[in-house]
Each structure stands twice: as structure tokens, then as C-alpha cells.
Motif scaffolding. Structure first.
Motif, PDB file in Angstrom:
ATOM      1  N   LEU A   1       0.812  -1.210   0.000  1.00 32.58           N
ATOM      2  CA  LEU A   1       0.000   0.000   0.000  1.00 32.58           C
ATOM      3  C   LEU A   1       0.850   1.266   0.000  1.00 32.58           C
ATOM      4  CD1 LEU A   1      -2.632  -1.118   2.655  1.00 32.58           C
ATOM      5  CD2 LEU A   1      -2.824  -1.282   0.176  1.00 32.58           C
TER       6      LEU A   1
ATOM      7  N   GLY B   1       0.860  -0.931  -4.836  1.00 30.58           N
ATOM      8  CA  GLY B   1      -0.222  -1.492  -5.628  1.00 30.58           C
ATOM      9  C   GLY B   1       0.002  -2.906  -6.103  1.00 30.58           C
TER      10      GLY B   1
ATOM     11  N   ARG C   1      -6.945  -3.565  -8.928  1.00 30.96           N
ATOM     12  CA  ARG C   1      -6.539  -2.288  -8.340  1.00 30.96           C
ATOM     13  C   ARG C   1      -7.686  -1.665  -7.540  1.00 30.96           C
ATOM     14  NH1 ARG C   1      -4.169  -1.964 -13.470  1.00 30.96           N
ATOM     15  NH2 ARG C   1      -5.793  -0.597 -14.272  1.00 30.96           N
ATOM     16  N   SER C   2      -8.903  -1.776  -8.058  1.00 34.36           N
ATOM     17  CA  SER C   2     -10.061  -1.211  -7.361  1.00 34.36           C
ATOM     18  C   SER C   2     -10.281  -1.895  -6.017  1.00 34.36           C
ATOM     19  CB  SER C   2     -11.317  -1.341  -8.227  1.00 34.36           C
ATOM     20  OG  SER C   2     -11.175  -0.632  -9.435  1.00 34.36           O
TER      21      SER C   2
ATOM     22  N   GLU D   1      -7.646  -0.803  -3.507  1.00 29.95           N
ATOM     23  CA  GLU D   1      -7.947   0.532  -2.977  1.00 29.95           C
ATOM     24  C   GLU D   1      -9.074   0.484  -1.949  1.00 29.95           C
ATOM     25  OE1 GLU D   1      -8.786   2.863  -6.400  1.00 29.95           O
ATOM     26  OE2 GLU D   1      -6.705   2.877  -7.126  1.00 29.95           O
TER      27      GLU D   1
ATOM     28  N   ALA E   1      -8.841   1.395   2.095  1.00 29.28           N
ATOM     29  CA  ALA E   1      -9.735   2.373   2.710  1.00 29.28           C
ATOM     30  C   ALA E   1     -10.493   1.779   3.891  1.00 29.28           C
ATOM     31  CB  ALA E   1     -10.711   2.914   1.666  1.00 29.28           C
TER      32      ALA E   1
END
Length: 303
Positions: free
Chosen positions: A43, A63, A141-142, A145, A149
Motif C-alpha cells: 500500500l 499497488g 486495483r479497485s 484501494e 480504505a
């Protein structure tokens, strides 16, 4: 029929686990072998993965996702020469580190039944590295992320969101790996006729399938279908049908109290005797003994 999803579901045991950690160089973590698969997502910063065996170290950047498909021992370090701290049962905050550049990562594991792995999962390489810059699947990747979060913010619903995202990450890793590959299961997934046949077998194991019936369903001659299926899947259609039936039977025996006769019908056997004979030939245990053994094992894990 979602072949990859069903393959993963046939091996799943419990929920995935994950932990966020942030370390300053120098640091090193040695992960023990586990009964399933492990993953790491960078990250912030960078790291090196020391794969199982004598393979060369793998550089990991922000990533990047790295997946250890068969659960063998491996290490994650800031530098290949850094000492490795054993991670068995250790909390992230207890890992010794220094005062150099910081690396933040998400590490986790999936508990999978590797005693009877689905051949699609068994065919995966020991380590899958999906670099962020060249990953062909933007969904990976989504998910990374979203996971970052959720782990950072811990909002209402995070306890449900994280396991769901981890499950989705596993599916995307497998799908991304097979995308564009040739031969074996990669070609089977891309072959409309063979993937349709696999889907029908997995969706309807109770049906009285024959090679001719499956071939007719997918629009091929019997000989062409049988040859192509064996070439791509690695075994004849009816061998795979039996394997899948017994896999589903094992799941039903482990997860519920259904009578053996009911389970037999759900996996394509007209009599409890025929089912028990086939099951014992596959597992070297009667269905009753298998159910008893699996429940005893589950009680030991819970304890």
C-alpha cells in the motif's frame, strides 16, 4: 455457471483473514506454511518477497499484489539481506523494525482444503505476482484501494466488507492469472464448448450425464468432445464428473445433517448403497466415517 467461483467455493474453509501493518526498514517477516493460500498487497513504499524454494526475490512496489497459491513458507523483507522475524501467531505491532523508509502492506490468508484441491486451483503456479503497472484486470486495483480504505477508516460495516472484498480479491487474482494464457485449464475456460460442459457438470451433478449427452449439449461430436475435454481438463469427462460429485458430497457431509440417501440423490446416485461404495472408493472412508471425522476436526479447530 461460474466455474472459477465454484472451484474456489469447493475448497473454502471458513473466512479469510487479513491484517494491516506498517514497518520502517530494516524489517523482515518469515511466514510459515499454512493450509491454504496467502497474499500480500503493498500500500505504501516497497518490499521484496522471498518465494518458496530457491526462486529469485521479487521486487514489490505500491499497488502490487503477490499471491502464494499453495501456502508454502515464504518471506517479505525490506531488503533480501534483512533478518526474518518468524510470524506464526505474531501480531503486526510486535514485529521489530527500524527507523528507515516506511512500507505499509496488507497481508492475509485464505483457508482452503488442499487435501482435495480443485484442479483449476491446483494448476496455479506457486507464486502469482500482479504488478500494479501491468495488471490486465483493473478490478484488482479497485479492490486493493477499497481494502486499504476499509482497513484505514474502520467505518460501520467494515467487519462485513473486508471478508467480502478478500473473497473478491481471490477470485480476481485467479481470473487475472488465467486471462490470456494458453493450454490446460486456461484454454478450457476460453473454449465455449468445454467451459459449457464443465459448467453443466458443476451445476447439475445429479443429472445422469453421459459423454454423448454432454457432447450433444455443447454441439460437438462425441469423439471430438471427449478428446478436447481430456486434452484441456486433464481427464475424461466422466472422471471429472465423478470427482466433482464426490467433492460436493464431501461438502454436504461436512456441513449438515442430511440423510445419506438425500445426499446420494443430490450428487447423481439412485441408491445409498451405490453412493457409499463410490464415496469409499474415492476417500477410503465410508460417508458416515467421513462425516464423523470432519466434525471431530471442526471441534478441535473451534476449541
Amino acid at each position: 455457471m461460474d466455474i472459477i467461483g465454484e472451484a474456489i467455493a469447493s475448497m473454502r474453509v471458513g473466512e479469510p483473514t487479513s491484517a494491516r501493518c506498517s514497518l520502517r526498514a530494516p524489517w523482515g517477516m518469515r511466514f510459515p506454511a499454512l493450509g491454504g493460500a496467502g497474499f500480500h498487497v503493498i500500500l505504501q513504499g516497497a518490499a521484496w518477497m522471498l518465494p518458496p524454494g530457491d526462486a529469485d526475490p521479487i521486487r514489490l512496489n505500491v499497488g502490487d499484489v503477490v499471491f502464494v497459491s499453495h501456502g508454502r513458507s515464504h518471506a517479505l523483507v525490506d531488503d533480501p539481506k534483512s533478518p526474518q522475524f518468524p510470524m506464526g501467531g505474531v501480531a503486526a505491532e510486535d514485529i521489530p523494525d527500524g527507523d528507515g523508509p516506511r512500507t505499509s502492506m496488507l497481508c492475509g490468508s485464505y483457508y482452503l482444503n488442499n487435501i482435495r484441491p480443485h484442479p483449476l486451483i491446483a494448476a496455479l503456479p506457486e507464486v502469482i505476482h500482479l504488478p500494479a503497472k501491468v495488471a490486465p484486470e483493473p478490478g484488482v486495483r479497485s479492490i486493493v484501494e477499497l481494502l486499504g480504505a476499509e482497513m484505514d477508516e474502520r467505518q460501520p460495516g467494515t467487519s462485513a466488507a473486508v471478508p467480502a472484498l478478500l473473497d473478491l480479491l481471490l477470485l480476481y487474482i485467479v481470473r487475472t492469472w488465467y486471462h490470456g494464457k494458453n493450454g490446460g485449464w486456461a484454454s478450457a475456460l476460453d473454449d465455449p464448448a468445454i467451459s459449457a460442459a464443465i459448467g453443466r457438470i458443476q451445476q447439475e451433478p445429479q443429472a445422469q450425464w453421459t459423454v454423448a449427452g454432454l457432447a450433444e449439449h455443447v454441439g460437438l461430436s462425441r469423439a471430438t468432445f471427449a478428446r478436447r475435454f481430456a486434452e484441456l481438463v486433464g481427464e475424461p469427462p466422466l472422471s471429472y464428473l465423478t470427482w466433482w460429485r464426490m467433492t460436493k458430497a464431501g461438502q454436504l457431509l461436512s456441513r449438515g445433517d442430511q440423510p445419506l440417501a438425500a445426499i446420494a440423490r443430490q450428487v447423481g446416485y439412485q441408491s445409498e448403497f451405490a453412493f457409499s461404495k463410490a464415496f469409499k472408493r474415492e476417500f477410503s472412508l465410508s460417508p458416515t466415517d467421513y462425516r464423523r471425522q470432519r466434525r471431530a476436526g471442526a471441534r478441535m479447530v473451534d476449541a
